[in-house]
Design a protein around this motif. Structure first.
Motif, PDB file in Angstrom:
ATOM      1  N   THR A 134     -32.133  30.518-153.979  1.00  0.00           N
ATOM      2  CA  THR A 134     -31.862  31.964-153.906  1.00  0.00           C
ATOM      3  C   THR A 134     -30.445  32.257-153.420  1.00  0.00           C
ATOM      4  O   THR A 134     -30.198  33.266-152.756  1.00  0.00           O
ATOM      5  N   ALA A 135     -29.511  31.388-153.760  1.00  0.00           N
ATOM      6  CA  ALA A 135     -28.102  31.625-153.430  1.00  0.00           C
ATOM      7  C   ALA A 135     -27.479  32.466-154.534  1.00  0.00           C
ATOM      8  O   ALA A 135     -27.675  32.187-155.718  1.00  0.00           O
ATOM      9  N   ARG A 136     -26.725  33.462-154.143  1.00  0.00           N
ATOM     10  CA  ARG A 136     -26.089  34.360-155.111  1.00  0.00           C
ATOM     11  C   ARG A 136     -24.568  34.344-155.008  1.00  0.00           C
ATOM     12  O   ARG A 136     -23.875  34.590-155.993  1.00  0.00           O
ATOM     13  N   ARG A 137     -24.047  34.080-153.836  1.00  0.00           N
ATOM     14  CA  ARG A 137     -22.598  34.103-153.611  1.00  0.00           C
ATOM     15  C   ARG A 137     -22.156  32.695-153.220  1.00  0.00           C
ATOM     16  O   ARG A 137     -22.640  32.158-152.209  1.00  0.00           O
ATOM     17  N   ILE A 138     -21.282  32.125-154.004  1.00  0.00           N
ATOM     18  CA  ILE A 138     -20.931  30.730-153.763  1.00  0.00           C
ATOM     19  C   ILE A 138     -19.434  30.543-153.505  1.00  0.00           C
ATOM     20  O   ILE A 138     -18.604  31.315-153.982  1.00  0.00           O
ATOM     21  N   ALA A 139     -19.154  29.518-152.732  1.00  0.00           N
ATOM     22  CA  ALA A 139     -17.797  29.004-152.587  1.00  0.00           C
ATOM     23  C   ALA A 139     -17.695  27.795-153.505  1.00  0.00           C
ATOM     24  O   ALA A 139     -18.509  26.872-153.402  1.00  0.00           O
ATOM     25  N   LEU A 140     -16.728  27.809-154.411  1.00  0.00           N
ATOM     26  CA  LEU A 140     -16.565  26.745-155.395  1.00  0.00           C
ATOM     27  C   LEU A 140     -15.322  25.930-155.067  1.00  0.00           C
ATOM     28  O   LEU A 140     -14.202  26.454-155.092  1.00  0.00           O
ATOM     29  N   PHE A 141     -15.525  24.672-154.743  1.00  0.00           N
ATOM     30  CA  PHE A 141     -14.411  23.782-154.426  1.00  0.00           C
ATOM     31  C   PHE A 141     -14.439  22.586-155.383  1.00  0.00           C
ATOM     32  O   PHE A 141     -15.474  21.941-155.550  1.00  0.00           O
ATOM     33  N   ASP A 142     -13.297  22.316-155.985  1.00  0.00           N
ATOM     34  CA  ASP A 142     -13.193  21.260-156.978  1.00  0.00           C
ATOM     35  C   ASP A 142     -12.262  20.152-156.509  1.00  0.00           C
ATOM     36  O   ASP A 142     -11.519  20.320-155.532  1.00  0.00           O
ATOM     37  N   PRO A 143     -12.257  19.009-157.207  1.00  0.00           N
ATOM     38  CA  PRO A 143     -11.353  17.918-156.828  1.00  0.00           C
ATOM     39  C   PRO A 143      -9.893  18.345-156.936  1.00  0.00           C
ATOM     40  O   PRO A 143      -9.557  19.243-157.713  1.00  0.00           O
ATOM     41  N   PRO A 144      -9.010  17.675-156.221  1.00  0.00           N
ATOM     42  CA  PRO A 144      -7.589  18.029-156.291  1.00  0.00           C
ATOM     43  C   PRO A 144      -6.983  17.756-157.658  1.00  0.00           C
ATOM     44  O   PRO A 144      -5.929  18.322-157.983  1.00  0.00           O
ATOM     45  N   TRP A 145      -7.624  16.909-158.484  1.00  0.00           N
ATOM     46  CA  TRP A 145      -7.102  16.659-159.826  1.00  0.00           C
ATOM     47  C   TRP A 145      -7.533  17.724-160.831  1.00  0.00           C
ATOM     48  O   TRP A 145      -7.163  17.679-161.981  1.00  0.00           O
ATOM     49  N   PHE A 146      -8.311  18.707-160.392  1.00  0.00           N
ATOM     50  CA  PHE A 146      -8.567  19.907-161.202  1.00  0.00           C
ATOM     51  C   PHE A 146      -7.453  20.893-160.887  1.00  0.00           C
ATOM     52  O   PHE A 146      -7.324  21.337-159.738  1.00  0.00           O
ATOM     53  N   ASP A 147      -6.640  21.263-161.867  1.00  0.00           N
ATOM     54  CA  ASP A 147      -5.568  22.204-161.585  1.00  0.00           C
ATOM     55  C   ASP A 147      -6.115  23.620-161.465  1.00  0.00           C
ATOM     56  O   ASP A 147      -7.323  23.857-161.610  1.00  0.00           O
ATOM     57  N   ALA A 148      -5.236  24.574-161.181  1.00  0.00           N
ATOM     58  CA  ALA A 148      -5.668  25.954-160.953  1.00  0.00           C
ATOM     59  C   ALA A 148      -6.381  26.530-162.167  1.00  0.00           C
ATOM     60  O   ALA A 148      -7.345  27.305-162.039  1.00  0.00           O
ATOM     61  N   GLU A 149      -5.936  26.156-163.377  1.00  0.00           N
ATOM     62  CA  GLU A 149      -6.557  26.677-164.593  1.00  0.00           C
ATOM     63  C   GLU A 149      -7.977  26.136-164.762  1.00  0.00           C
ATOM     64  O   GLU A 149      -8.904  26.891-165.079  1.00  0.00           O
ATOM     65  N   LEU A 150      -8.162  24.853-164.557  1.00  0.00           N
ATOM     66  CA  LEU A 150      -9.498  24.268-164.685  1.00  0.00           C
ATOM     67  C   LEU A 150     -10.431  24.830-163.620  1.00  0.00           C
ATOM     68  O   LEU A 150     -11.601  25.130-163.887  1.00  0.00           O
ATOM     69  N   ASN A 151      -9.938  24.997-162.420  1.00  0.00           N
ATOM     70  CA  ASN A 151     -10.740  25.594-161.355  1.00  0.00           C
ATOM     71  C   ASN A 151     -11.106  27.041-161.688  1.00  0.00           C
ATOM     72  O   ASN A 151     -12.230  27.481-161.435  1.00  0.00           O
ATOM     73  N   ARG A 152     -10.155  27.769-162.290  1.00  0.00           N
ATOM     74  CA  ARG A 152     -10.439  29.153-162.708  1.00  0.00           C
ATOM     75  C   ARG A 152     -11.533  29.176-163.768  1.00  0.00           C
ATOM     76  O   ARG A 152     -12.439  30.029-163.728  1.00  0.00           O
ATOM     77  N   LEU A 153     -11.474  28.248-164.704  1.00  0.00           N
ATOM     78  CA  LEU A 153     -12.523  28.168-165.725  1.00  0.00           C
ATOM     79  C   LEU A 153     -13.877  27.868-165.100  1.00  0.00           C
ATOM     80  O   LEU A 153     -14.911  28.365-165.556  1.00  0.00           O
ATOM     81  N   GLY A 154     -13.866  27.077-164.033  1.00  0.00           N
ATOM     82  CA  GLY A 154     -15.107  26.816-163.313  1.00  0.00           C
ATOM     83  C   GLY A 154     -15.679  28.077-162.700  1.00  0.00           C
ATOM     84  O   GLY A 154     -16.885  28.333-162.767  1.00  0.00           O
ATOM     85  N   ALA A 155     -14.806  28.869-162.097  1.00  0.00           N
ATOM     86  CA  ALA A 155     -15.264  30.141-161.522  1.00  0.00           C
ATOM     87  C   ALA A 155     -15.829  31.049-162.604  1.00  0.00           C
ATOM     88  O   ALA A 155     -16.856  31.719-162.404  1.00  0.00           O
ATOM     89  N   GLU A 156     -15.203  31.053-163.778  1.00  0.00           N
ATOM     90  CA  GLU A 156     -15.698  31.871-164.889  1.00  0.00           C
ATOM     91  C   GLU A 156     -17.068  31.374-165.357  1.00  0.00           C
ATOM     92  O   GLU A 156     -17.932  32.175-165.722  1.00  0.00           O
ATOM     93  N   TYR A 157     -17.251  30.054-165.369  1.00  0.00           N
ATOM     94  CA  TYR A 157     -18.540  29.501-165.781  1.00  0.00           C
ATOM     95  C   TYR A 157     -19.659  30.027-164.878  1.00  0.00           C
ATOM     96  O   TYR A 157     -20.687  30.519-165.365  1.00  0.00           O
ATOM     97  N   PHE A 158     -19.485  29.923-163.573  1.00  0.00           N
ATOM     98  CA  PHE A 158     -20.546  30.346-162.655  1.00  0.00           C
ATOM     99  C   PHE A 158     -20.707  31.864-162.639  1.00  0.00           C
ATOM    100  O   PHE A 158     -21.831  32.365-162.503  1.00  0.00           O
ATOM    101  N   THR A 159     -19.621  32.586-162.807  1.00  0.00           N
ATOM    102  CA  THR A 159     -19.725  34.042-162.901  1.00  0.00           C
ATOM    103  C   THR A 159     -20.546  34.442-164.124  1.00  0.00           C
ATOM    104  O   THR A 159     -21.374  35.357-164.066  1.00  0.00           O
ATOM    105  N   ALA A 160     -20.323  33.750-165.241  1.00  0.00           N
ATOM    106  CA  ALA A 160     -21.079  34.030-166.462  1.00  0.00           C
ATOM    107  C   ALA A 160     -22.564  33.739-166.291  1.00  0.00           C
ATOM    108  O   ALA A 160     -23.387  34.263-167.040  1.00  0.00           O
ATOM    109  N   GLN A 161     -22.910  32.934-165.308  1.00  0.00           N
ATOM    110  CA  GLN A 161     -24.307  32.625-165.024  1.00  0.00           C
ATOM    111  C   GLN A 161     -24.910  33.587-164.006  1.00  0.00           C
ATOM    112  O   GLN A 161     -26.035  33.381-163.529  1.00  0.00           O
ATOM    113  N   GLY A 162     -24.170  34.642-163.673  1.00  0.00           N
ATOM    114  CA  GLY A 162     -24.692  35.672-162.781  1.00  0.00           C
ATOM    115  C   GLY A 162     -24.458  35.427-161.309  1.00  0.00           C
ATOM    116  O   GLY A 162     -25.016  36.136-160.460  1.00  0.00           O
ATOM    117  N   LEU A 163     -23.624  34.436-160.978  1.00  0.00           N
ATOM    118  CA  LEU A 163     -23.314  34.145-159.583  1.00  0.00           C
ATOM    119  C   LEU A 163     -21.993  34.810-159.194  1.00  0.00           C
ATOM    120  O   LEU A 163     -21.104  34.983-160.024  1.00  0.00           O
TER     121      LEU A 163
END
Length: 260
Positions: A134-163
């Protein structure tokens, strides 16, 4: 009289991993409960060279290519010939790049090569696990080899899932798999997790992180999922086994009814 020989198991799980990466199978087997064995198949990953060496940041093109035919399809066909309960894709970033719909298309395609063995992905498993908690608000932390763009895409992925992704960033630790220090990673995550986050998700199946899950949950007072803890949870569900770790976070201890 006889010593254990690895044959008597409750369930065997498969994982598809970048060809030079030992992280996914290492962490999955470390977490696996008694009677669960993990078997890996290598898939070519263009951003990784001999010895698992990668550049400080990985480009997007080889990330997407990882889940395109034919290499991963062939790996699934070969892995599914073994007596497995489920197969997991140990590769967080591909879902970030192809998105939610693209991830499902990959799973549907791979299922056509798996001889009926369920195929699950890391990110979809993470979303299901977060919902079970029942978690709705998440902190998303990625490896340092994920650049800002890849990390942004990750945030978009979880946002698209309603988080609600309240913060997202690559972790500020050395960008080298072999240089990841659990103590340094623990300190960084604690310092950067905002109070409004219901849970933390640490992306990257090749990112050494499962060993700090319990310590982070104790310090932060909320669930912590990593790529490999989420994938193991998804694999155990898909395999239809009640086996589960006795540690490694609330995902396993508070979602017992979610494991069939």
């Amino acid at each position: 009289m006889w010593q254990s020989d690895g044959w008597d198991v409750r369930v065997r799980l498969g994982v598809l991993t970048p060809h030079g990466d030992v992280g996914p199978e290492s962490e999955l087997q470390a977490m696996a409960p008694d009677g669960v064995r993990v078997h890996a198949a290598r898939v070519r990953f263009g951003a990784m060279t001999h010895g698992g060496v990668m550049d400080p940041t990985i480009p997007l093109a080889p990330v997407q290519a990882f889940v395109e035919p034919p290499h991963i399809d062939e790996a699934v066909s070969l892995l599914a010939a073994a007596p497995l309960g489920a197969i997991g894709i140990g590769f967080t970033s591909a879902a970030y790049v192809v998105g939610v719909d693209g991830e499902q298309k990959v799973l549907d395609r791979l299922m056509r090569h798996s001889a009926g063995v369920p195929v699950v992905s890391t990110c979809a498993s993470a979303v299901a696990g977060l919902r079970a908690l029942t978690a709705r608000r998440i902190a998303l932390f990625d490896p340092p080899w994920f650049d800002a763009e890849l990390n942004r895409l990750g945030a978009e992925y979880f946002t698209a899932q309603g988080l609600d992704v309240v913060v997202h960033a690559p972790c500020g630790v050395p960008s080298n798999q072999r240089s990841i220090n659990p103590s340094e990673l623990f300190t960084w995550i604690v310092r950067h997790t905002p109070d409004q986050a219901d849970a933390v998700f640490v992306g990257g199946n090749g990112f050494r992180s499962v060993g700090i899950i319990s310590a982070l949950e104790q310090d932060l007072g909320r669930p912590v999922l990593t790529a490999n803890s989420a994938l193991l949870w998804g694999l155990l569900r898909a395999a239809g086994t009640a086996a589960r770790p006795t540690d490694y976070g609330r995902l396993f201890s508070q979602t017992r009814s979610a494991v069939r």
